[in-house]
Write an enzyme that holds these catalytic residues in place. Structure first.
Site, PDB file in Angstrom:
ATOM      1  CB  CYS A 164      13.158 -38.767  15.358  1.00 31.84           C
ATOM      2  SG  CYS A 164      14.954 -38.740  15.441  1.00 31.84           S
ATOM      3  CG  ASP A 332      10.254 -41.279   8.746  1.00 32.20           C
ATOM      4  OD1 ASP A 332      10.688 -40.791   9.806  1.00 32.20           O
ATOM      5  OD2 ASP A 332      10.628 -40.896   7.623  1.00 32.20           O
ATOM      6  CG  HIS A 334      12.023 -37.954  10.801  1.00 35.06           C
ATOM      7  ND1 HIS A 334      12.249 -39.310  10.947  1.00 35.06           N
ATOM      8  CD2 HIS A 334      12.993 -37.320  11.495  1.00 35.06           C
ATOM      9  CE1 HIS A 334      13.331 -39.485  11.689  1.00 35.06           C
ATOM     10  NE2 HIS A 334      13.808 -38.291  12.032  1.00 35.06           N
TER      11      HIS A 334
END
Length: 488
Positions: A164, A332, A334
């Site tokens: 990430c 984000d 993820h």
């Protein structure tokens, strides 16, 4: 009760709702009104229907920064259904289909289109193998078991669970290049930039090359989570190796220190200033951001040189590009998606492939929930821009964490803020044992500046040991690891 609500929001990751109609919206130096668009007139009959329709089309065209390919691939840009895990993926690693819920209308369309125009890098699956070091992190994790994603023993074909910070760094660098080259969504320039970040060793800014240089320069083994300093170092090295974007990278000193003399050496100096990405790795607290720095952090996203922040929650990196009051907007990473292929003919990318590096979903997090460790980026285009940036930084009224000095200290690295209770993101040497060798080797965090003009802005920093071998000898030493398969 408030903590429970925040925990539930973290798990479900709902789309942010615009409930603040007073404070402006900021996105990388651009200000937007928080007032939602007025309802569209529903004129379907009568003499004024055609006139109203034509007027609406004209306004929509003027506001939209996204080209038709995003509309064609809009299913990828819509909000995914809530999931009890921040990684909304199926058992085969694919992103959950985004076609179930329409976009919320609580945000002004100009702000949503601005979000949609940015590049957004996420976890990817089924990309070319990144070899695993024999004593490196396990290729089996609890998360991978739950997702049914077990990487091969030979290495990694997905960065789910560990990549990430790399993806956040890629996003920061990608949007820097978008701003530098003024690449519009759907344009040839944008597709060329996207090809540079494809998930393939041939792409200069690929996950494979970030991991390769993270291993050689910072001792970060494949499958190991990067920190802000490692991400910054990899951005600097890859930009030095790949000169087509015409971008140099300067990494500031500890605790937000910027030294004019060293930055000028990187950029080429006043007479030959090259576009330079200034990266500042800082820590603004122990477990949370100290409130005294809130306004200074907002300032960093409000000035025109801003290209975003790579940071996030503890052990969960995001890319921040804007704010409203004390809420920060972010991307984000993820969300696993299929690997983006590398194409020398970047015009051949399909609408659906390009759409996977865009999103219109609005996410926000309160500043008090952010991790205090982060990497802040500023794009300085030329000498006039450099002077403007310095003027803005020095005129900021409030507790500062960016400090500009004329020259770098002769001994050691400066630290001009009160560090009582703070941890600096210093770039210190590490020792890592290499597969098949008994002796540890020191890793330089950066490589010396050459006397000629081919260094493209790589800084010279101190090494732990005098006479440390250069990068080339490092690579020769590690050929037995067969990691050079990932190099460009």
């Amino acid at each position: 009760m408030d903590n429970i609500h925040r925990f539930v929001n973290y798990l479900l990751d709902p789309e942010a709702v615009n409930t603040d109609l007073k404070n402006p919206l900021w996105s990388l130096g651009l200000e937007y009104s928080p007032i939602p668009d007025p309802p569209r007139p529903q004129l379907t009959h009568g003499p004024h229907a055609k006139e109203a329709s034509t007027s609406h089309q004209t306004v929509s065209s003027a506001q939209s920064k996204l080209s038709s390919y995003i509309s064609n691939a809009s299913s990828v840009l819509r909000k995914p259904s809530p999931s009890p895990s921040p990684d909304h993926s199926t058992s085969n690693g694919q992103a959950v289909s985004d076609v179930h819920e329409p976009l919320k209308v609580s945000w002004p369309s100009a702000f949503v289109e601005d979000i949609g125009s940015k590049l957004y890098m996420t976890y990817r699956t089924n990309f070319p193998l990144i070899p695993r070091i024999s004593n490196g992190p396990s290729f089996i994790t609890v998360g991978s078991l739950l997702r049914g994603q077990i990487n091969e023993k030979a290495g990694y074909t997905s960065d789910v669970g560990w990549g990430c910070m790399v993806r956040s760094g890629q996003t920061l660098l990608a949007n820097t290049l978008i701003a530098l080259h003024n690449a519009q969504p759907g344009s040839t320039a944008e597709k060329r930039i996207v090809s540079w970040f494809a998930d393939d060793p041939q792409a200069p800014f690929s996950i494979q090359n970030f991991v390769h240089h993270g291993w050689l320069a910072c001792g970060k083994q494949p499958g190991e989570w990067f920190g802000p300093s490692a991400a910054a170092r990899c951005m600097q090295i890859t930009c030095s190796n790949f000169k087509e974007p015409n971008l140099r990278v300067y990494i500031g000193g500890d605790a937000g220190d910027v030294y004019e003399d060293s930055c000028m050496r990187v950029s080429g100096g006043p007479r030959d200033f090259k576009p330079t990405l200034v990266l500042l790795g800082i820590r603004l607290g122990i477990e949370k951001i100290t409130p005294v720095y809130y306004e200074a952090l907002k300032f960093c996203l409000r000035i025109p040189q801003s290209v975003g922040i790579a940071g996030g929650r503890p052990s969960s990196s995001h890319y921040f590009f804007g704010y409203q009051n004390n809420n920060f907007f972010y991307f984000d990473p993820h969300y696993p998606r299929q690997a983006l292929p590398y194409r020398t003919d970047y015009e051949s990318y399909t609408d659906d492939e390009i759409a996977t590096v865009h999103t219109r979903r609005v996410r926000s997090i309160r500043m008090e929930d952010m991790d205090p460790s982060m990497l802040i980026g500023f794009l300085i285009r030329d000498m006039e821009d450099w002077k403007d940036w310095i003027s803005r930084v020095e005129s900021f009224q409030g507790r500062k964490f960016i400090h500009i000095s004329k020259s770098e200290p002769m001994f050691g690295r400066g630290n001009s803020i009160d560090t009582d209770g703070y941890v600096d993101l210093g770039l210190h040497g590490r020792r890592r044992s290499v597969a098949g060798e008994n002796d540890s080797e020191d890793f330089e965090h950066i490589f010396a500046v050459a006397d000629d003009d081919d260094d493209n802005g790589v800084q010279e920093l101190e090494s732990d040991d005098e006479g440390e071998p250069n990068r080339k000898s490092h690579e020769e030493d590690y050929e037995d690891v067969e990691f050079d398969k990932c190099a460009t």
